[in-house]
Write a protein that holds these residues in place. Sequence first.
Motif, short mmCIF file in Angstrom:
data_model
loop_
_atom_site.label_atom_id
_atom_site.label_comp_id
_atom_site.label_asym_id
_atom_site.label_seq_id
_atom_site.Cartn_x
_atom_site.Cartn_y
_atom_site.Cartn_z
N GLU A 46 -28.64 -12.91 -13.06
CA GLU A 46 -27.76 -13.80 -12.28
C GLU A 46 -26.37 -13.93 -12.93
O GLU A 46 -25.95 -15.01 -13.34
N PRO A 47 -25.62 -12.82 -13.01
CA PRO A 47 -24.30 -12.86 -13.62
C PRO A 47 -23.34 -13.74 -12.81
O PRO A 47 -23.55 -13.97 -11.61
N ARG A 48 -22.30 -14.21 -13.44
CA ARG A 48 -21.29 -15.05 -12.80
C ARG A 48 -19.93 -14.35 -12.88
O ARG A 48 -19.58 -13.78 -13.91
N SER A 49 -19.19 -14.42 -11.80
CA SER A 49 -17.88 -13.77 -11.74
C SER A 49 -17.17 -14.23 -10.48
O SER A 49 -17.82 -14.62 -9.49
N ALA A 50 -15.85 -14.17 -10.50
CA ALA A 50 -15.08 -14.45 -9.29
C ALA A 50 -15.34 -13.40 -8.22
O ALA A 50 -15.01 -13.61 -7.05
N LEU A 51 -15.96 -12.27 -8.61
CA LEU A 51 -16.27 -11.20 -7.65
C LEU A 51 -17.68 -11.33 -7.08
O LEU A 51 -18.14 -10.42 -6.39
N GLU A 85 -27.75 -5.54 -20.24
CA GLU A 85 -26.53 -4.96 -20.80
C GLU A 85 -25.85 -4.04 -19.78
O GLU A 85 -24.62 -4.05 -19.63
N ALA A 86 -26.64 -3.24 -19.08
CA ALA A 86 -26.06 -2.28 -18.13
C ALA A 86 -25.40 -2.98 -16.96
O ALA A 86 -24.30 -2.61 -16.54
N VAL A 87 -26.04 -4.00 -16.40
CA VAL A 87 -25.45 -4.68 -15.24
C VAL A 87 -24.19 -5.44 -15.65
O VAL A 87 -23.25 -5.57 -14.85
N ARG A 88 -24.13 -5.90 -16.90
CA ARG A 88 -22.91 -6.52 -17.39
C ARG A 88 -21.76 -5.51 -17.39
O ARG A 88 -20.64 -5.83 -16.98
N ARG A 89 -22.05 -4.27 -17.79
CA ARG A 89 -21.02 -3.23 -17.79
C ARG A 89 -20.61 -2.85 -16.37
O ARG A 89 -19.44 -2.56 -16.12
N VAL A 90 -21.57 -2.85 -15.45
CA VAL A 90 -21.22 -2.57 -14.05
C VAL A 90 -20.26 -3.64 -13.55
O VAL A 90 -19.25 -3.34 -12.90
N LEU A 91 -20.55 -4.89 -13.84
CA LEU A 91 -19.67 -5.98 -13.41
C LEU A 91 -18.28 -5.84 -14.04
O LEU A 91 -17.26 -6.02 -13.35
N GLU A 92 -18.23 -5.51 -15.30
CA GLU A 92 -16.94 -5.33 -15.96
C GLU A 92 -16.13 -4.22 -15.31
O GLU A 92 -14.90 -4.32 -15.20
N SER A 93 -16.82 -3.17 -14.85
CA SER A 93 -16.09 -2.08 -14.19
C SER A 93 -15.48 -2.55 -12.87
O SER A 93 -14.38 -2.12 -12.50
N PHE A 94 -16.17 -3.43 -12.17
CA PHE A 94 -15.61 -4.00 -10.95
C PHE A 94 -14.42 -4.91 -11.26
O PHE A 94 -13.41 -4.89 -10.57
N GLU A 95 -14.56 -5.69 -12.31
CA GLU A 95 -13.49 -6.63 -12.67
C GLU A 95 -12.24 -5.91 -13.14
O GLU A 95 -11.13 -6.47 -13.06
N ALA A 96 -12.38 -4.67 -13.62
CA ALA A 96 -11.24 -3.89 -14.09
C ALA A 96 -10.55 -3.13 -12.97
O ALA A 96 -9.47 -2.56 -13.18
N ARG A 97 -11.12 -3.13 -11.79
CA ARG A 97 -10.55 -2.37 -10.67
C ARG A 97 -9.32 -3.05 -10.08
O ARG A 97 -9.17 -4.27 -10.15
N GLU A 98 -8.51 -2.23 -9.45
CA GLU A 98 -7.40 -2.75 -8.65
C GLU A 98 -7.67 -2.52 -7.17
O GLU A 98 -7.10 -3.21 -6.32
#
Length: 216
Positions: free
Chosen positions: A207-212, A167-180
Amino acid sequence: MDWDAHAEREESRYADGLSRLPEDADGRQKQLVRVAMAAGGAGLARLMQGRRAEAVGWLARSAERYRESWEGAPAGSWGRLIGAIKSRILAGDWEGAADDSRWALEQQPAESESAVGTYAAMLALLTIAEDERASGLAAALGKDDFPQAVADALTALAGRDRDVYSEAVRRVLESFEAREDYLEDIPVADTVLVLDALAARRGMAVEPRSALLPPA
């Protein structure tokens, strides 16, 4: 994303910065941080291309320059310890990461009153599998507006709690995805990569997936 353009820009910045290292100690340590960041940016761009061998070389240079910059650095420059360890982990160089972690702990970041110093210490301890010691520092991360998701992920790794970590690493990823804005203008969730590499060593990787993140 034109990763070649990103990588070539950072590689050029690295070469230019090294060619103009100042003689004075203060100017030198500042320039070494700049070239460490450039090398790290080049490494991340090459990782995103799947050009791992090139990425490893650039990330190694980044770790070396961060460590070299410590001499003459102002007190409390804990980000340099973090940069060196993260670069080694991103390169998959666990022997180098352990060496840099032991060196980082010798600088006593845990004795600081800074959450960033605590982060450096926890990262180092987790890298050398001193999870119990890392757990003992977790409470000190709640200072200086330190990102709660990162604190939770580190604490979960130390406690080997896969559900909380996931859950925590998902939130870390979301914080990156929200950045400009991204460090060195390289849109990569490098902290997520580092956290999940540490998780993999504990059988906890998600092993999360993201364009980042680099493609699987």
